[in-house]
Design a protein around this motif. Structure first.
Motif, mmCIF file in Angstrom:
data_model
loop_
_atom_site.group_PDB
_atom_site.id
_atom_site.type_symbol
_atom_site.label_atom_id
_atom_site.label_comp_id
_atom_site.label_asym_id
_atom_site.label_seq_id
_atom_site.Cartn_x
_atom_site.Cartn_y
_atom_site.Cartn_z
ATOM 1 N N UNK B 88 0.837 -1.200 0.000
ATOM 2 C CA UNK B 88 0.000 0.000 0.000
ATOM 3 C C UNK B 88 0.872 1.249 0.000
ATOM 4 N N UNK B 89 0.172 2.379 -0.045
ATOM 5 C CA UNK B 89 0.899 3.645 -0.095
ATOM 6 C C UNK B 89 1.750 3.849 1.153
ATOM 7 N N UNK B 90 1.156 3.595 2.328
ATOM 8 C CA UNK B 90 1.896 3.782 3.580
ATOM 9 C C UNK B 90 1.081 3.189 4.708
ATOM 10 N N UNK B 91 1.691 3.108 5.864
ATOM 11 C CA UNK B 91 0.964 2.767 7.083
ATOM 12 C C UNK B 91 0.677 1.303 7.275
ATOM 13 N N UNK B 92 1.274 0.446 6.430
ATOM 14 C CA UNK B 92 0.946 -0.966 6.571
ATOM 15 C C UNK B 92 1.886 -1.699 7.519
ATOM 16 N N UNK B 93 3.029 -1.088 7.816
ATOM 17 C CA UNK B 93 3.968 -1.752 8.720
ATOM 18 C C UNK B 93 3.597 -1.429 10.161
ATOM 19 N N UNK B 137 13.206 -0.310 13.211
ATOM 20 C CA UNK B 137 11.757 -0.196 13.220
ATOM 21 C C UNK B 137 11.321 0.720 12.083
ATOM 22 N N UNK B 138 10.082 0.586 11.654
ATOM 23 C CA UNK B 138 9.608 1.417 10.530
ATOM 24 C C UNK B 138 9.863 2.902 10.747
ATOM 25 N N UNK B 139 9.731 3.379 11.974
ATOM 26 C CA UNK B 139 9.961 4.795 12.248
ATOM 27 C C UNK B 139 11.390 5.225 12.010
ATOM 28 N N UNK B 140 12.304 4.244 11.989
ATOM 29 C CA UNK B 140 13.710 4.568 11.795
ATOM 30 C C UNK B 140 14.134 4.386 10.338
ATOM 31 N N UNK B 141 13.172 4.097 9.472
ATOM 32 C CA UNK B 141 13.483 3.879 8.059
ATOM 33 C C UNK B 141 13.033 5.079 7.244
ATOM 34 N N UNK B 142 13.693 5.294 6.098
ATOM 35 C CA UNK B 142 13.215 6.325 5.179
ATOM 36 C C UNK B 142 11.976 5.794 4.471
ATOM 37 N N UNK B 143 11.252 6.692 3.789
ATOM 38 C CA UNK B 143 10.040 6.278 3.098
ATOM 39 C C UNK B 143 10.307 5.171 2.083
#
Lengths: 664, 235
Positions: B88-93, B137-143
């Motif tokens: 998806x576009x975002x928010x799936x992790x 974690x996802x928050x520590x990754x770039x888009x």
């Protein structure tokens, strides 16, 4: 002003779901305010009724106009406060004490309504015979009473009457006996008497136990509201509203909803006041007026809770309002410091050393208990974090893994959810096992009469013989000894060992009154009066804290669970779309509360039980695990918690049901 | 080559609004198909109908030889988990899970042991250029990194079909290009079909075929001009 008008318009058009969210938030605010007001009412009310009781303790004034003597007798184990008054001759007249129409003349007896009822109810040989018996009794008015249940007698005497003159001037700090020349009764004493000594302390304990869970509840309701609002406000932001405007609007709306709920809670407090006043605390039930906190506090509490909700809503929304695409970018997970463990260990070490020294007294024990709580509050998030990591390492099932990762991701949040019940667990564990009632001297069945050397003429043996005659005449089976080795007596005197129950004891107390003029016989109740009262109040505070703790903890766990679902609805929806079973998400959500709850609340309950058994063995009483009550408490707590979390299942189903909804 | 996934005569109405008015569409294994169209054209509805998320009012959806549009919810759920992958576009992790556990999650859901699932998940980090990011974690990754983790998660179950819904929507153009190139090549190398919704012609150009949806109908089909070379090797 503009943004407030816009906020109102948006709130009205928020739709059914919006209103449901507002209603939930308002209900939580109502419960928060209700509990805070009740706590405040008990604290302030304890002060007020202490003022009503203060006049009974004489306040010495060498140039006074009357002699006042305070003593305490017991009927059915309950203290009866006896105030004897004698106007000094050749001095100006003394104003009557509060609640009395006139200064009592010799032979006059004023009774509190509860004591008057008891005197009518019990045979004269058990109670009425201890006091002068005028043709009719006067009644002490409300102004002189702390509680409608109080047992008080005011007796008029002459100054030379041995009933007054032979009373000691004090009883070494017990506060149940005192004599002095006084000039009046108008005072608000700092010390209202030993029966009230624990009133405010107990109320403060309840405040200490409950204030954090209540504020957590209010904050959770703010978060819930914010999650509901997020979608609409994201749209507004795209339409050009600045983050500052959005925060202001959120704050205004949350404050309004919170204030509405808080007002409902305040109204509920007003309506419940007559009912709450009937709940006994310390010397008895309350006068409803004493529990009225007044408009200033009422408004302050409403503003406080509405403010907490508004701040919590704004901080929950901050991320969304600030992040450009509404994507909550989470930075590094919060780490809890090992310093928490160090603080806890130091506190625990101190507690251990102090507790092993014994002789703590009530104050010391209380301080240690509070320290225990503090240590636990410090340690809680750290333990949650470790729990999350340990379980995260060993979890096999995906639900458990998700729960574990959530715990170490936001240990403080997880701790907040369960902290109320964790504290309640300690109280439940402690109160259900501690045999506090047995603290103090234990001489069951003994009635003692103190004889001071000044009572010359008769020997102690003579008195013992007279006592035997009197007791036999009253139909009692008793053994009377003069100066026995191990007994209630502090000094010289006689001790009667009575066979029978409370009625026989009361009869003995009554027939032995006047054996030595002016000397009141007593039982073990006298020496234990202050401890008994403190213990009773500890039990009442513990039970109330437990009940209200469960209420707040379960409510805030439910609200937090709902807010979390709303916060993460996009992720949940996409997970479900990708084939993740709903049951798994629900299981993970339950685990993430259940694991810290079972381990921490279970741990504190065990700690409470342990502390109570230590206390029991310290004072040398037997251990009695009130297992039934403890199990019931734990069961009720767990059921309430899981019901509250389960209540958000339909919500999860609803927000994930329509996977194709556009991003929000 | 037979069709991996096909929809025939798909009709979907929301009240009086028609989202799909009789659409035929098919994609073969190793093939990538871009669905394009303006907002409200029905392209997302088409993707969801093909993925078994929405039931069509009329028509059939075939996954290989199996008709899936009449399956029960539980069965469909399992199908989406085991035979489809989603980006998806975002928010799936899940933000609290390290990247490798996000990738391993679908395997664990399908009953794999955790250790085995994580080992299998880690294999995807190299090919997607995510080496060394397993514990982030996802928050520590770039888009772009987060989208590549999402691709790994979609592919880890070795699905028959990968569905991508605006997978580059939250990325800048260069990162988007990179992600889309990886998505098409890795999906193809796995032997899976790719169905992607996008409004970006540059992104669609990476697919083998493009269909244009307008007012619930296929308005145009064409082979992509710059279809990437597919090596065709199944992993």
């Amino acid at each position: 002003m503009n943004s407030i008008a816009l906020t109102w318009k948006l709130a009205r058009t928020g739709g059914r779901r919006g209103w449901q969210g507002q209603l939930l938030a308002a209900a939580a605010a109502a419960i928060s305010v209700l509990i805070l007001l009740l706590l405040l009412a008990v604290y302030l009310g304890a002060g007020t009724r202490g003022d009503h009781a203060a006049w009974r303790t004489p306040s010495p004034d060498p140039r006074g106009t009357a002699v006042q003597a305070l003593s305490t007798t017991f009927v059915r184990g309950t203290p009866v406060t006896v105030v004897q008054l004698a106007q000094l001759p050749d001095r100006p007249a003394t104003a009557p004490p509060p609640g009395l129409t006139d200064f009592s003349q010799p032979g006059e007896v004023y009774l509190s309504p509860a004591l008057a009822a008891l005197i009518r109810e019990l045979p004269a040989g058990q109670l009425a015979g201890r006091f002068p018996r005028p043709a009719s009794y006067h009644t002490i008015g409300r102004a002189g009473l702390a509680s409608p249940d109080e047992l008080i007698a005011v007796i008029g005497r002459t100054p030379a009457d041995p009933a007054i003159s032979s009373l000691p001037e004090s009883d070494a700090g017990l506060g149940l006996t005192a004599r002095a020349v006084v000039s009046g009764f108008a005072r608000t004493a700092a010390n209202p008497g030993s029966l009230f000594a624990f009133d405010q302390t107990g109320a403060l304990m309840a405040v200490g136990l409950l204030v954090v869970p209540v504020l957590v509840l209010a904050a959770a309701s703010g978060r819930l509201g914010a999650a509901r609002r997020e979608q609409r406000l994201a749209g507004l932001r795209l339409a050009g509203a600045t983050p500052r405007q959005i925060l202001a609007m959120t704050g205004a709306e949350a404050f309004a909803v919170g204030a509405a709920g808080a007002m409902a809670g305040a109204a509920a407090y007003g309506l419940l006041l007559p009912l709450v006043a009937r709940v006994p605390y310390g010397v008895g039930a309350w006068y409803p007026g004493d529990l009225w906190v007044g408009p200033a506090y009422l408004i302050a509490m409403i503003v406080l809770i509405a403010g907490v909700i508004a701040v919590s809503a704004m901080s929950a929304l901050r991320r969304v309002a600030m992040a450009p695409l509404g994507v909550a970018r989470q930075a590094d997970p919060q780490r809890t410091r090992t310093a928490r463990l160090v603080v806890f260990l130091v506190a625990a070490g101190y507690i251990g050393v102090r507790a092993s020294q014994g002789n703590l007294g009530i104050g010391g024990t209380l301080t240690l208990m509070l320290l225990c709580y503090g240590a636990y509050l410090t340690l809680g998030p750290w333990v949650v974090d470790r729990l999350g990591r340990i379980i995260g390492r060993f979890a096999r099932r995906p639900a458990m893994l998700l729960a574990a990762r959530r715990l170490s991701d936001d240990p403080r949040g997880a701790w907040r959810t369960v902290s109320g019940l964790v504290l309640a667990g300690f109280v439940a564990g402690f109160c259900s096992v501690a045999q506090l009632g047995a603290i103090g001297a234990s001489y069951p069945g003994q009635v003692a009469v103190q004889v001071t050397p000044a009572e010359g003429g008769q020997t102690v043996e003579d008195l013992a013989a007279q006592a035997r005659d009197r007791l036999r005449a009253a139909g009692l089976i008793a053994t009377v000894q003069a100066d026995p080795d191990d007994s209630l007596l502090w000094d010289s005197g006689i001790v009667a060992q009575i066979t029978g129950g409370p009625a026989e004891i009361d009869t003995a107390l009554t027939v032995l009154t006047g054996l030595v003029p002016g000397v009141a016989p007593y039982t073990q109740d006298l020496g234990n009066a202050d401890i008994t009262m403190t213990v009773r109040q500890l039990g009442q505070v513990g039970f109330a804290a437990l009940l209200l703790g469960f209420l707040t903890a379960a409510t805030s766990a439910g609200l937090t669970a709902a807010a979390t679902v709303l916060d993460r609805r996009r992720t949940y929806r996409l997970l479900r779309l990708a084939g993740t079973p709903l049951a798994l998400l629900n299981r993970a959500r339950t685990w993430e509360t259940a694991v810290p709850l079972v381990i921490l609340a279970g741990g504190t309950t065990a700690l409470g039980v342990f502390a109570a058994t230590r206390l029991n063995s310290m004072v040398g009483t037997g251990q009695s695990t009130n297992a039934g009550r403890l199990a019931a408490c734990v069961l009720v707590g767990a059921v309430a918690m899981f019901a509250a979390i389960g209540a958000s299942r339909p919500l999860l189903r609803a927000v994930t049901a329509d996977p194709v909804r556009a991003d929000d | 080559m037979s069709e991996a996934l096909a929809g025939y005569g798909l009709v979907k109405k929301y009240g009086s609004a028609t989202a799909l008015a009789g659409v035929d569409v098919a994609v073969r294994a190793r093939e990538s198909l871009a669905i394009m169209g303006p907002s409200g054209s029905g392209k997302s509805t088409l993707l969801h109908v093909l993925a078994g998320v929405i039931r069509p009012d009329e028509g059939r959806v075939m996954l290989g030889e199996e008709r899936i549009d009449r399956l029960g919810e539980n069965r469909l759920s399992a199908l989406r988990r085991d035979r489809f992958g989603f980006v998806f576009q975002s928010g799936q992790l899940l933000p609290e899970l390290p990247a490798e556990e996000n990738v391993a999650l679908p395997l664990m859901l399908s009953g794999s042991r955790r250790r085995e699932a994580v080992i299998r998940a880690r294999r995807w980090f190299g090919p997607l250029g995510l080496d060394g990011l397993e514990r982030r974690r996802p928050g520590q990754l770039s888009g772009g990194q987060a989208q590549r983790v999402a691709i790994a998660r979609a592919l880890v179950v070795e699905p028959d079909v990968v569905f991508a819904d605006e997978p580059t929507g939250a990325l800048d153009q260069a990162t988007g290009e990179e992600v889309i190139r990886l998505l098409t090549t890795v999906t193809g190398s796995l032997g899976a079909a790719l169905v992607m919704v996008t409004h970006d012609a540059g992104v669609a150009a990476h697919c083998d075929r493009i269909v244009q949806v307008r007012d619930g109908l296929i308005a145009g089909r064409r082979q992509s001009a710059v279809a990437p070379t597919r090596n065709g090797a199944a992993s």
